[in-house]
Scaffold this motif. Structure first.
Motif, PDB file in Angstrom:
ATOM      1  N   CYS A 132     -15.910 -37.426 -61.372  1.00  0.00           N
ATOM      2  CA  CYS A 132     -16.377 -36.270 -60.600  1.00  0.00           C
ATOM      3  C   CYS A 132     -17.275 -36.720 -59.453  1.00  0.00           C
ATOM      4  O   CYS A 132     -18.292 -37.379 -59.673  1.00  0.00           O
ATOM      5  N   SER A 133     -16.920 -36.313 -58.231  1.00  0.00           N
ATOM      6  CA  SER A 133     -17.722 -36.723 -57.077  1.00  0.00           C
ATOM      7  C   SER A 133     -19.052 -35.966 -57.030  1.00  0.00           C
ATOM      8  O   SER A 133     -20.051 -36.492 -56.542  1.00  0.00           O
ATOM      9  N   ILE A 179     -28.239 -43.199 -69.868  1.00  0.00           N
ATOM     10  CA  ILE A 179     -27.608 -43.796 -68.693  1.00  0.00           C
ATOM     11  C   ILE A 179     -26.614 -42.776 -68.148  1.00  0.00           C
ATOM     12  O   ILE A 179     -25.662 -42.417 -68.841  1.00  0.00           O
ATOM     13  N   PRO A 180     -26.862 -42.241 -66.955  1.00  0.00           N
ATOM     14  CA  PRO A 180     -25.990 -41.165 -66.488  1.00  0.00           C
ATOM     15  C   PRO A 180     -24.620 -41.686 -66.042  1.00  0.00           C
ATOM     16  O   PRO A 180     -24.529 -42.706 -65.374  1.00  0.00           O
ATOM     17  N   THR A 181     -23.580 -40.997 -66.467  1.00  0.00           N
ATOM     18  CA  THR A 181     -22.231 -41.302 -65.986  1.00  0.00           C
ATOM     19  C   THR A 181     -21.616 -40.001 -65.479  1.00  0.00           C
ATOM     20  O   THR A 181     -21.874 -38.930 -66.030  1.00  0.00           O
ATOM     21  N   PRO A 182     -20.795 -40.089 -64.432  1.00  0.00           N
ATOM     22  CA  PRO A 182     -20.159 -38.877 -63.937  1.00  0.00           C
ATOM     23  C   PRO A 182     -19.106 -38.372 -64.922  1.00  0.00           C
ATOM     24  O   PRO A 182     -18.551 -39.158 -65.689  1.00  0.00           O
ATOM     25  N   GLY A 183     -18.852 -37.049 -64.892  1.00  0.00           N
ATOM     26  CA  GLY A 183     -17.822 -36.472 -65.748  1.00  0.00           C
ATOM     27  C   GLY A 183     -16.434 -36.890 -65.310  1.00  0.00           C
ATOM     28  O   GLY A 183     -16.231 -37.357 -64.186  1.00  0.00           O
ATOM     29  N   VAL A 184     -15.488 -36.742 -66.212  1.00  0.00           N
ATOM     30  CA  VAL A 184     -14.087 -37.036 -65.911  1.00  0.00           C
ATOM     31  C   VAL A 184     -13.434 -35.787 -65.328  1.00  0.00           C
ATOM     32  O   VAL A 184     -13.709 -34.667 -65.771  1.00  0.00           O
ATOM     33  N   MET A 185     -12.594 -35.952 -64.309  1.00  0.00           N
ATOM     34  CA  MET A 185     -11.857 -34.821 -63.745  1.00  0.00           C
ATOM     35  C   MET A 185     -10.582 -34.605 -64.564  1.00  0.00           C
ATOM     36  O   MET A 185      -9.721 -35.479 -64.626  1.00  0.00           O
ATOM     37  N   LYS A 186     -10.483 -33.437 -65.175  1.00  0.00           N
ATOM     38  CA  LYS A 186      -9.304 -33.125 -65.994  1.00  0.00           C
ATOM     39  C   LYS A 186      -8.409 -32.151 -65.239  1.00  0.00           C
ATOM     40  O   LYS A 186      -8.865 -31.094 -64.812  1.00  0.00           O
ATOM     41  N   PRO A 187      -7.133 -32.508 -65.039  1.00  0.00           N
ATOM     42  CA  PRO A 187      -6.219 -31.552 -64.408  1.00  0.00           C
ATOM     43  C   PRO A 187      -6.241 -30.236 -65.194  1.00  0.00           C
ATOM     44  O   PRO A 187      -6.370 -30.254 -66.421  1.00  0.00           O
ATOM     45  N   ASP A 188      -6.136 -29.119 -64.485  1.00  0.00           N
ATOM     46  CA  ASP A 188      -6.246 -27.817 -65.155  1.00  0.00           C
ATOM     47  C   ASP A 188      -4.955 -27.439 -65.866  1.00  0.00           C
ATOM     48  O   ASP A 188      -4.418 -26.338 -65.680  1.00  0.00           O
ATOM     49  N   ILE A 189      -4.434 -28.358 -66.682  1.00  0.00           N
ATOM     50  CA  ILE A 189      -3.337 -28.004 -67.569  1.00  0.00           C
ATOM     51  C   ILE A 189      -3.949 -27.674 -68.926  1.00  0.00           C
ATOM     52  O   ILE A 189      -4.995 -28.205 -69.290  1.00  0.00           O
ATOM     53  N   THR A 190      -3.334 -26.723 -69.618  1.00  0.00           N
ATOM     54  CA  THR A 190      -3.910 -26.225 -70.867  1.00  0.00           C
ATOM     55  C   THR A 190      -3.575 -27.184 -72.000  1.00  0.00           C
ATOM     56  O   THR A 190      -2.410 -27.350 -72.355  1.00  0.00           O
ATOM     57  N   PHE A 191      -4.602 -27.830 -72.536  1.00  0.00           N
ATOM     58  CA  PHE A 191      -4.397 -28.753 -73.648  1.00  0.00           C
ATOM     59  C   PHE A 191      -4.386 -27.980 -74.968  1.00  0.00           C
ATOM     60  O   PHE A 191      -4.892 -26.861 -75.048  1.00  0.00           O
TER      61      PHE A 191
END
Ligand code: OAD
Ligand code: ZN
Length: 311
Positions: free
Chosen positions: A163-164, A206-218
């Motif tokens: 995530c930017s 230790i801060p890490t950015p979130g992962v970008m998840k495509p908006d497909i329904t899991f």
């Protein structure tokens, strides 16, 4: 759901098509296989038959939200294989567009995430993407949204997109004098970092950015609200014909759509494999591109690039 005895043949299907004014078309992965996109459950060609190397107890775990939160690399190792690329569409997508042109398409409920309906010209307002799509992506930590293609390069390279917005916050925080923030200290008191050099690294967040998840329904996630509201609040009262194409109907709640509709609304099933758990009024088994081409031929409708049945 008992069968309606008056409908049996392909000509009955043609008659229903010609008379219908509000058709629900429910689609699955089978309508895109002729474009080289694998479905999920076909025995030797489906995506799930090709995932043994991942060592999952069930291949559907690649789309499980809990597995994704634990280890997003599993999903991103196969995501490039299901990424929509070319602007093509099959005769079956063309058939849905034809119903739209004739003003007969009430809603296309699609389980597909390839967004190929749009290539054929099916309007977003006539569609519910029941399992979402790659059109947008969302940060799992801060909900920041981006256009889907912003992460396509990462996906193609097999990278996990980050995530930017999270990244920017982390970089800005790092410039502030406090630097890393204490999460907890061994004796439970806040102390200055310098006094505590012996302490475990884990004591620091230790801060890490979130992962970008495509908006497909899991699996484990809710379907878009529009799925239930449109089906129950609107379409159920209006539908006069249901056509289910290229889906094994194994995944709830979409699999429950035929049962939710009034029993006097005729239902047609078009697919290579019959389903045993739901009774349709007319089963048209075979390649869906061939079946819809034949339906259009008999109806006298001009389908774009129809399929001639193989001998
Ligand atoms: P499936 O793979 O379960 O079913 C596809 C169906 O289409 C099967 O019955 C095939 O026989 C049939 N089929 C394949 N090619 C065909 C062709 N050219 N002509 C006619 N029939 C054909 O796929 P879905 O039912 O779409 O969810 O799967 C539903 C959901 O399960 C997907 O949306 C996906 C998956 O897990 C998520 O990823 C969340
Ligand atoms: Zn974020």
């Amino acid at each position: 759901r008992p069968k309606l005895p008056q409908y049996n043949s392909i000509d009955d299907a043609v008659k229903l098509l010609k008379e219908a004014k509000n058709i629900i078309v429910l689609t699955g992965a089978g309508i895109s296989t002729s474009l080289g996109i694998p479905d999920f459950r076909s025995k030797d060609t489906g995506l799930y038959s090709k995932l043994a190397h991942l060592g999952l107890s069930d291949p559907q775990e690649v789309f499980d939200i809990h597995v994704f939160r634990e280890d997003p690399s599993i999903f991103f190792s196969i995501a490039k294989d299901i990424l929509p690329t070319e602007k093509k569409f099959s005769p079956t997508h063309g058939f849905i567009k034809l119903l739209q042109d004739q003003g007969k398409l009430l809603t296309n409920y699609t389980q597909n995430i390839d967004n190929i309906e749009a290539n054929a010209g099916v309007l977003a307002e006539n569609m519910v993407q029941c399992h979402g799509s790659f059109a947008t992506a969302t940060c799992v930590k801060c909900d920041f949204k981006v256009a889907g293609d912003a992460i396509f390069n990462d996906i193609k390279e097999g990278k996990i997109p980050e995530c930017s917005a999270c990244r920017q916050r982390i970089d800005e925080d790092a410039l502030k004098p406090q630097g890393l923030k204490r999460k907890r200290s061994s004796n439970g008191n806040q102390k200055d970092r310098k006094d505590d050099e012996s302490s475990d690294e884990d004591d620091y967040d230790i801060p890490t950015p979130g992962v970008m998840k495509p908006d497909i329904t899991f699996f484990g996630e809710d379907l878009p609200d529009e799925f239930g509201s449109r089906l129950v609040g609107h379409d159920r009262q209006l539908a006069d014909l249901v056509i289910v194409i290229g889906t094994s109907l194994k995944v709830a709640p979409v699999a429950e759509v035929p049962g939710v509709l009034p029993r006097d609304v005729p239902q047609i099933y078009i697919s290579r494999t019959p389903v045993s758990h739901t009774d349709f009024d007319i089963d048209l088994l075979g390649d869906c591109d061939v079946v819809v081409s034949e339906l259009c031929r008999r109806a006298g409708w001009n389908l774009q690039h129809p399929m001639i049945p193989p001998d």
